[in-house]
Design a protein around this motif. Structure first.
Motif, PDB file in Angstrom:
ATOM      1  N   ARG A 491       0.852  -1.188   0.000  1.00  6.19           N
ATOM      2  CA  ARG A 491       0.000   0.000   0.000  1.00  6.19           C
ATOM      3  C   ARG A 491       0.887   1.237   0.000  1.00  6.19           C
ATOM      4  NH1 ARG A 491      -3.133  -3.338  -1.037  1.00  6.19           N
ATOM      5  NH2 ARG A 491      -5.092  -3.918  -0.013  1.00  6.19           N
ATOM      6  N   GLU A 492       0.284   2.365  -0.345  1.00  6.36           N
ATOM      7  CA  GLU A 492       0.973   3.645  -0.244  1.00  6.36           C
ATOM      8  C   GLU A 492       0.162   4.565   0.670  1.00  6.36           C
ATOM      9  OE1 GLU A 492       2.098   5.387  -3.976  1.00  6.36           O
ATOM     10  OE2 GLU A 492       2.445   3.430  -4.931  1.00  6.36           O
ATOM     11  N   THR A 493       0.866   5.411   1.378  1.00  8.43           N
ATOM     12  CA  THR A 493       0.201   6.405   2.229  1.00  8.43           C
ATOM     13  C   THR A 493       1.063   7.653   2.296  1.00  8.43           C
ATOM     14  OG1 THR A 493      -0.954   6.690   4.332  1.00  8.43           O
ATOM     15  CG2 THR A 493       1.227   5.698   4.432  1.00  8.43           C
ATOM     16  N   ILE A 494       0.632   8.648   3.056  1.00 10.35           N
ATOM     17  CA  ILE A 494       1.379   9.902   3.171  1.00 10.35           C
ATOM     18  C   ILE A 494       1.742  10.155   4.627  1.00 10.35           C
ATOM     19  CG2 ILE A 494       0.394  10.935   1.091  1.00 10.35           C
ATOM     20  CD1 ILE A 494      -1.599  12.420   2.890  1.00 10.35           C
ATOM     21  N   ARG A 495       2.810  10.925   4.823  1.00 15.09           N
ATOM     22  CA  ARG A 495       3.281  11.235   6.164  1.00 15.09           C
ATOM     23  C   ARG A 495       3.252  12.727   6.480  1.00 15.09           C
ATOM     24  NH1 ARG A 495       2.205   6.574   8.017  1.00 15.09           N
ATOM     25  NH2 ARG A 495       3.806   4.942   7.961  1.00 15.09           N
ATOM     26  N   ALA A 496       2.834  13.572   5.527  1.00 13.99           N
ATOM     27  CA  ALA A 496       2.840  15.031   5.739  1.00 13.99           C
ATOM     28  C   ALA A 496       1.574  15.647   5.156  1.00 13.99           C
ATOM     29  CB  ALA A 496       4.079  15.653   5.107  1.00 13.99           C
ATOM     30  N   VAL A 497       1.401  16.926   5.415  1.00 16.65           N
ATOM     31  CA  VAL A 497       0.264  17.683   4.879  1.00 16.65           C
ATOM     32  C   VAL A 497       0.726  18.457   3.649  1.00 16.65           C
ATOM     33  CG1 VAL A 497      -1.458  19.472   5.346  1.00 16.65           C
ATOM     34  CG2 VAL A 497      -0.760  17.890   7.164  1.00 16.65           C
ATOM     35  N   ALA A 498      -0.084  18.459   2.614  1.00 14.08           N
ATOM     36  CA  ALA A 498       0.275  19.187   1.390  1.00 14.08           C
ATOM     37  C   ALA A 498      -0.992  19.716   0.731  1.00 14.08           C
ATOM     38  CB  ALA A 498       1.028  18.273   0.432  1.00 14.08           C
ATOM     39  N   ASN A 499      -0.877  20.934   0.180  1.00 12.28           N
ATOM     40  CA  ASN A 499      -1.964  21.534  -0.598  1.00 12.28           C
ATOM     41  C   ASN A 499      -1.681  21.340  -2.075  1.00 12.28           C
ATOM     42  OD1 ASN A 499      -3.278  22.454   1.713  1.00 12.28           O
ATOM     43  ND2 ASN A 499      -2.150  24.380   1.719  1.00 12.28           N
ATOM     44  N   ALA A 500      -2.743  21.154  -2.836  1.00 15.26           N
ATOM     45  CA  ALA A 500      -2.578  20.960  -4.276  1.00 15.26           C
ATOM     46  C   ALA A 500      -3.744  21.597  -5.007  1.00 15.26           C
ATOM     47  CB  ALA A 500      -2.495  19.475  -4.607  1.00 15.26           C
ATOM     48  N   GLU A 501      -3.457  22.001  -6.226  1.00 23.56           N
ATOM     49  CA  GLU A 501      -4.470  22.643  -7.054  1.00 23.56           C
ATOM     50  C   GLU A 501      -4.634  21.832  -8.330  1.00 23.56           C
ATOM     51  OE1 GLU A 501      -5.358  27.025  -9.085  1.00 23.56           O
ATOM     52  OE2 GLU A 501      -3.445  26.596  -8.127  1.00 23.56           O
ATOM     53  N   GLY A 502      -5.873  21.600  -8.672  1.00 26.07           N
ATOM     54  CA  GLY A 502      -6.149  20.888  -9.901  1.00 26.07           C
ATOM     55  C   GLY A 502      -7.070  21.697 -10.793  1.00 26.07           C
ATOM     56  N   LYS A 503      -6.628  21.939 -12.011  1.00 27.94           N
ATOM     57  CA  LYS A 503      -7.457  22.716 -12.939  1.00 27.94           C
ATOM     58  C   LYS A 503      -7.547  21.956 -14.249  1.00 27.94           C
ATOM     59  CE  LYS A 503      -7.315  27.181 -13.058  1.00 27.94           C
ATOM     60  NZ  LYS A 503      -6.892  28.592 -13.287  1.00 27.94           N
ATOM     61  N   HIS A 504      -8.782  21.701 -14.648  1.00 20.33           N
ATOM     62  CA  HIS A 504      -9.038  21.033 -15.913  1.00 20.33           C
ATOM     63  C   HIS A 504      -9.777  22.021 -16.809  1.00 20.33           C
ATOM     64  CE1 HIS A 504      -9.979  17.859 -18.784  1.00 20.33           C
ATOM     65  NE2 HIS A 504     -11.259  18.236 -18.757  1.00 20.33           N
ATOM     66  N   LYS A 505      -9.101  22.434 -17.889  1.00 20.10           N
ATOM     67  CA  LYS A 505      -9.675  23.451 -18.780  1.00 20.10           C
ATOM     68  C   LYS A 505      -9.431  23.023 -20.215  1.00 20.10           C
ATOM     69  CE  LYS A 505      -9.521  28.412 -19.720  1.00 20.10           C
ATOM     70  NZ  LYS A 505      -8.851  29.706 -19.376  1.00 20.10           N
ATOM     71  N   GLU A 597      -0.647  15.630  -7.631  1.00 15.12           N
ATOM     72  CA  GLU A 597       0.279  16.649  -7.130  1.00 15.12           C
ATOM     73  C   GLU A 597       0.340  16.621  -5.609  1.00 15.12           C
ATOM     74  OE1 GLU A 597       0.691  21.517  -6.872  1.00 15.12           O
ATOM     75  OE2 GLU A 597      -0.704  20.619  -8.311  1.00 15.12           O
ATOM     76  N   GLY A 598      -0.823  16.513  -4.972  1.00 10.72           N
ATOM     77  CA  GLY A 598      -0.864  16.568  -3.517  1.00 10.72           C
ATOM     78  C   GLY A 598      -0.192  15.379  -2.866  1.00 10.72           C
ATOM     79  N   ILE A 599      -0.454  14.173  -3.352  1.00 12.95           N
ATOM     80  CA  ILE A 599       0.147  12.977  -2.758  1.00 12.95           C
ATOM     81  C   ILE A 599       1.662  12.992  -2.942  1.00 12.95           C
ATOM     82  CG2 ILE A 599       0.260  10.461  -2.876  1.00 12.95           C
ATOM     83  CD1 ILE A 599      -2.294  11.526  -1.605  1.00 12.95           C
ATOM     84  N   LYS A 600       2.107  13.454  -4.110  1.00 14.93           N
ATOM     85  CA  LYS A 600       3.540  13.518  -4.381  1.00 14.93           C
ATOM     86  C   LYS A 600       4.261  14.448  -3.405  1.00 14.93           C
ATOM     87  CE  LYS A 600       4.571  13.602  -8.678  1.00 14.93           C
ATOM     88  NZ  LYS A 600       4.755  14.070 -10.074  1.00 14.93           N
TER      89      LYS A 600
END
Length: 699
Positions: A491-505, A597-600
Motif C-alpha cells: 500500500r501507499e500512504t502519506i506522512r505530511a500535509v500538502a496543498n494541491a491545485e487541480g485545474k481542468h480546462k 500533485e498533492g500525494i507527491k
C-alpha cells in the motif's frame, strides 16, 4: 458379513468376512523409504497380484496416477486389499512427502493401525518422529518395519538404537534378523523361538544359530516384562513364577500395542520380498481387528449428545467419507469407512452435514485404480460409492432417522501460495472451474481471486503440491497454466500535509470543459476521508460530490509504485467554476490532477503487510528458527513450551515469509509447523522501498 473370493491359489473359493477378520492398516513413512514397494510385496504374497511392480517403472498398484509415475513418489492415499490366513487386510498407502500431509490425515482417519517404514541407515529418519508422535496422539497401534536390509550398508542395530534413544520403554523388537555378509538372510521369531531363512519358495524353517541364542533369550525376557507391564493379571503371574507362556506373552504385548505403550519392531527388504510374510503374520496376530477400534465417537443430533458407535454389523448404518476422487470411468467416488451396520446398492442414506438423503448406487472394493463391484459392504470395512451428489470428504452417511455425525477429518491449512495464469487466453474461466473442482478432492488446497492484487492465487502445502495440481489440471482438463510468486499487496500512504491545485480546462468549440479545485491532503487513521471547507460558493454544491468521487477513484493507484493508497484525508477548501463550461466530469478530472500533485508532495511512503507468525518446533531446532526469524526482519513477541515443543510468536513482514513452508522444513527436518495471521500494515524501510519502487516501474 461380506462374501468375497479368496486368493492365493484358491480362486473360486468363497468366504464370509466379518469385522473380526478385517485389519485396516496404513503404511506410512518418509518419501523414499519403500512404503509403496512394501505394499506391493504384501499384495503379491496375498495373491492379490501376480507379480510385483516397481516404483521406478510406474507399475505398482498403489502409485497409479500419472503424477505419481512421473515423480516416482506417492502423491495420493490409495487403498488395496488382500486376504491373509482368513483375514482381509485393507492397506492404505499414504504419501510420505511433506506436501501431501492432507492425504495422510485422510488415511489415518480411516485406519485402525499403521506400519511405519524406515530405512536401515543407523539413524532416526526424517519424518519418522512426527509420524510416531501423530499415531500415538491418535491412539493408532503401530509397527515399525526397518526396510532395506538387503543393502550392503544396512545397519539394523544402529537404527534400532536410534529408535530406542527416542522411544525408550516403548519399543519391543519381536524379531531378530539373521545376517550373513552384512545382509539379512533370515529371521528369528523371538516369542515362538523359531528361525527361518529366506528362499525363493518363501521362508524355510531352520535351527536357531548358536551365536544368536543368547540374544534371543535376552529379547524373550524383555518381551515377557513388556507383556506383564501391560496386564495386571500377567504381572502378578510374572512376579510369582518369573516367566510367562508364549500365549501369555503375545496377549500382553498385544494389549500394549492397542494402548500405544508398545511399538513392535521388525525388519526385512520390501524390494527383495524378505521379511514381508512375517510382517503379514504379525499384522494378523497383533494389530487390532476392525471391531476393536477405539474412540469411534459421534454426535447424536437428536439427543445433542456424544455417543460411542460400536462396530455392530446388525446396527443402524453409520459411515464416514474419508476421501473423494473423480475417476475418469466411475465419475465421482467417495471412499468410505463403515463404522456400523451394512450398506447395499439401492439403499437410501442420510447425510447430516448437508441435511440431504442420498441413494446408494454402485458399491466397490478398491485395489489401487481398479474398482471391484460388490453388492454389500459391512461394518469395519473400507470401500467406495459412486455418484453421490451432496456428499464430500469428512461427511457422515447414516441410516435415515438416526441422525448421527462424526467429527470432520482435520486438515492442515494451506501454507504456501502461488499466482496462476492460463497459458492460453480465453481459458481463465475453465482454469478457475477446474481448480474449484479439485478442492472437492483436496481439502488442503484453496483457490481465490485476490481483490487487492487482481491475481488468481492457489494455495497448498508446498511448491511440489501446487506443481502437481497444475499438471493435474492439464492432464484432466487440457488447460496449461503458469505459476509465479504472488504479488505482495503493498500500500501507499502519506506522512505530511500538502496543498494541491487541480485545474481542468479544455476548449474545442462549443461548450468547453472547466473544473478547478484546491485540496488539502493530510494523513488519517481511516482508509479515506473527505472534507468540505468551501465558502462563498467557490465550488457550487452540485459539483462537490464529483470532486469526492474523483479523489476516491484515484486512491486505487499511488504515485510511487501504482499500489493502492490508504490513510488519506482530502479536504476541498477552494476552487472556481464556469457558468457554462463546468460539469461533474470536469471537476472529477480536476480532482485527479490535484490528487497526483498533492500525494507527491505529502511525503508518500510504501506500506507492507505484517503477519503474526506462530511456529511450533522441537527444542533442538529452536535456536535456528529464532535466528532465522530475526533475519526475516521479524520481531519475536512471545514463546511458551509444552513438553518438547516450543511455540514462538513473532511479527514478520509477509514479503519475508512467502516460501516459509519450504524453508522451515529445511530448518527443522520437517518437524516444524506454523500458522500466519494478518495483523496490520507498516512502513517499509527506505532502502527496501527503493527496490520495490524500482521493480514496480520495471514491471
Amino acid at each position: 458379513m461380506v462374501l468375497i473370493t479368496a486368493f492365493a491359489g484358491i480362486r473360486g473359493f468363497f468366504m464370509y468376512i466379518t469385522a473380526k477378520e478385517i485389519r485396516n492398516v496404513a503404511v506410512i513413512g518418509h518419501s523414499g523409504e519403500g512404503k509403496t514397494t512394501l505394499c506391493e510385496a504384501m499384495l503379491f504374497n496375498g495373491g492379490a497380484i501376480d507379480r510385483m511392480g516397481r516404483t521406478e517403472d510406474g507399475t505398482t498398484v498403489m502409485d497409479f496416477d500419472d503424477a505419481e509415475k512421473a515423480k516416482k513418489l506417492s502423491v495420493y492415499t490409495s487403498v488395496a486389499y488382500l486376504l491373509w490366513k482368513g483375514v482381509k487386510i485393507n492397506l492404505l498407502d499414504l504419501p510420505g512427502f511433506y506436501d501431501f500431509e492432507g492425504e495422510r490425515h485422510e488415511g489415518l482417519a480411516a485406519c485402525g493401525a499403521a506400519v511405519l517404514v524406515i530405512g536401515a541407515n543407523g539413524v532416526l529418519p526424517i519424518g519418522a518422529e512426527s509420524v510416531v508422535e501423530y499415531c500415538l496422539k491418535l491412539g493408532k497401534p503401530l509397527i515399525i518395519f526397518i526396510n532395506g536390509m538387503d543393502k550392503a550398508n544396512a545397519d539394523y542395530a544402529g537404527t534400532l538404537n536410534a529408535l530406542k534413544e527416542k522411544y525408550a520403554g516403548k519399543l519391543a523388537p519381536i524379531q531378530l534378523p539373521v545376517m550373513a555378509d552384512g545382509k539379512m538372510t533370515g529371521y528369528i521369531n523371538v516369542i515362538q523361538e523359531r528361525c527361518y531363512k529366506f528362499s525363493t519358495q518363501g521362508p524355510q524353517e531352520m535351527p536357531v544359530p548358536d551365536a544368536l541364542k543368547g540374544y534371543m533369550d535376552e529379547m524373550q525376557a524383555s518381551l515377557m516384562e513388556t507383556a506383564a507391564e501391560n496386564d495386571e493379571i500377567l504381572l502378578d503371574k510374572y512376579f510369582a513364577d518369573g516367566t510367562l507362556t508364549k500365549e501369555e506373552t503375545v496377549h500382553g504385548v498385544r494389549k500394549g500395542i492397542a494402548t500405544g505403550n508398545v511399538i513392535p519392531v521388525m525388519a526385512g527388504s520390501a524390494l527383495q520380498n524378505r521379511g514381508v510374510i512375517n510382517l503379514l503374520d504379525e499384522i494378523v496376530r497383533y494389530m487390532p481387528t476392525a471391531n476393536e477400534r477405539k474412540n469411534s465417537l459421534a454426535t447424536d443430533l437428536n439427543a445433542d449428545d456424544v455417543i460411542t458407535v460400536n462396530c455392530d454389523e446388525d446396527g443402524p448404518f453409520a459411515a464416514q467419507v474419508f476421501k473423494t476422487v473423480h475417476d475418469a470411468y466411475s465419475g465421482k467416488l467417495n471412499y468410505i469407512k463403515i463404522f456400523r451396520g451394512k450398506v447395499k446398492s439401492g439403499m437410501t442414506l442420510y447425510n447430516p452435514n448437508t441435511d440431504t438423503e442420498e441413494r446408494i448406487g454402485q458399491l466397490f472394493m478398491l485395489r489401487g485404480k481398479k474398482t471391484e463391484l460388490v453388492t454389500e459392504l459391512t461394518a469395519g470395512d473400507i470401500g467406495a460409492v459412486n455418484k453421490l451428489t451432496a456428499t464430500d470428504t469428512g461427511h457422515t452417511l447414516c441410516a435415515v432417522g438416526t441422525k448421527i455425525m462424526f467429527d470432520p477429518v482435520r486438515f492442515p491449512k494451506p501454507a504456501l501460495s502461488l499466482a496462476v495464469k492460463a497459458a492460453n487466453k480465453g481459458e481463465e474461466d475453465k482454469m478457475f472451474a477446474g481448480f474449484i473442482k479439485m478442492q472437492e478432492e483436496d481439502y488442503t488446497f484453496a483457490v481465490e481471486k485476490r481483490a487487492d492484487t487482481g491475481e488468481l492465487v492457489i494455495s497448498g502445502q508446498g511448491e511440489v503440491h501446487l506443481e502437481i495440481l497444475a499438471k493435474k489440471l492439464k492432464s484432466r482438463y487440457g488447460i496449461e497454466v503458469k505459476l509465479t510468486e504472488p504479488r505482495i499487496p503493498y500500500r501507499e500512504t502519506i506522512r505530511a500535509v500538502a496543498n494541491a491545485e487541480g485545474k481542468h480546462k479544455k476548449q474545442s468549440g462549443g461548450h468547453g470543459q472547466y473544473g478547478h479545485c484546491k485540496v488539502r491532503f493530510e494523513p488519517c487513521e481511516e482508509h479515506f476521508e473527505f472534507g468540505d471547507e468551501v465558502v462563498g460558493g467557490a465550488v457550487p454544491r452540485q459539483y462537490i460530490p464529483a470532486v469526492e468521487k474523483g479523489l476516491r477513484e484515484c486512491m486505487a493507484r499511488g504515485v510511487l509504485a501504482d499500489y493502492p493508497v490508504t490513510g488519506v484525508r482530502a479536504v476541498l477548501y477552494d476552487g472556481s467554476y464556469h457558468d457554462v463550461d463546468s460539469s461533474e466530469m470536469a471537476f472529477k478530472a480536476a480532482a485527479a490532477i490535484a490528487f497526483k500533485e498533492g500525494i507527491k508532495n505529502a511525503k508518500p511512503v510504501i506500506l507492507e503487510p505484517v503477519c503474526k507468525l506462530k511456529v511450533a518446533v522441537n527444542g533442538e531446532y529452536l535456536g535456528g528458527v529464532m535466528g532465522d526469524i530475526s533475519k526475516r526482519r521479524g520481531r519475536i513477541s512471545d514463546s511458551h513450551t509444552d513438553g518438547a515443543i516450543t511455540t514462538v510468536i513473532a511479527e514478520v513482514p509477509l514479503a519475508e515469509i512467502a516460501k516459509y513452508a519450504t524453508d522451515l522444513r529445511g530448518l527443522t527436518r520437517g518437524q516444524g509447523k506454523f500458522t500466519t495471521e494478518f495483523l496490520r500494515y507498516e512502513e517499509v524501510p527506505p532502502q527496501l522501498a527503493e527496490k520495490i519502487i524500482a521493480a514496480a516501474k520495471k514491471q
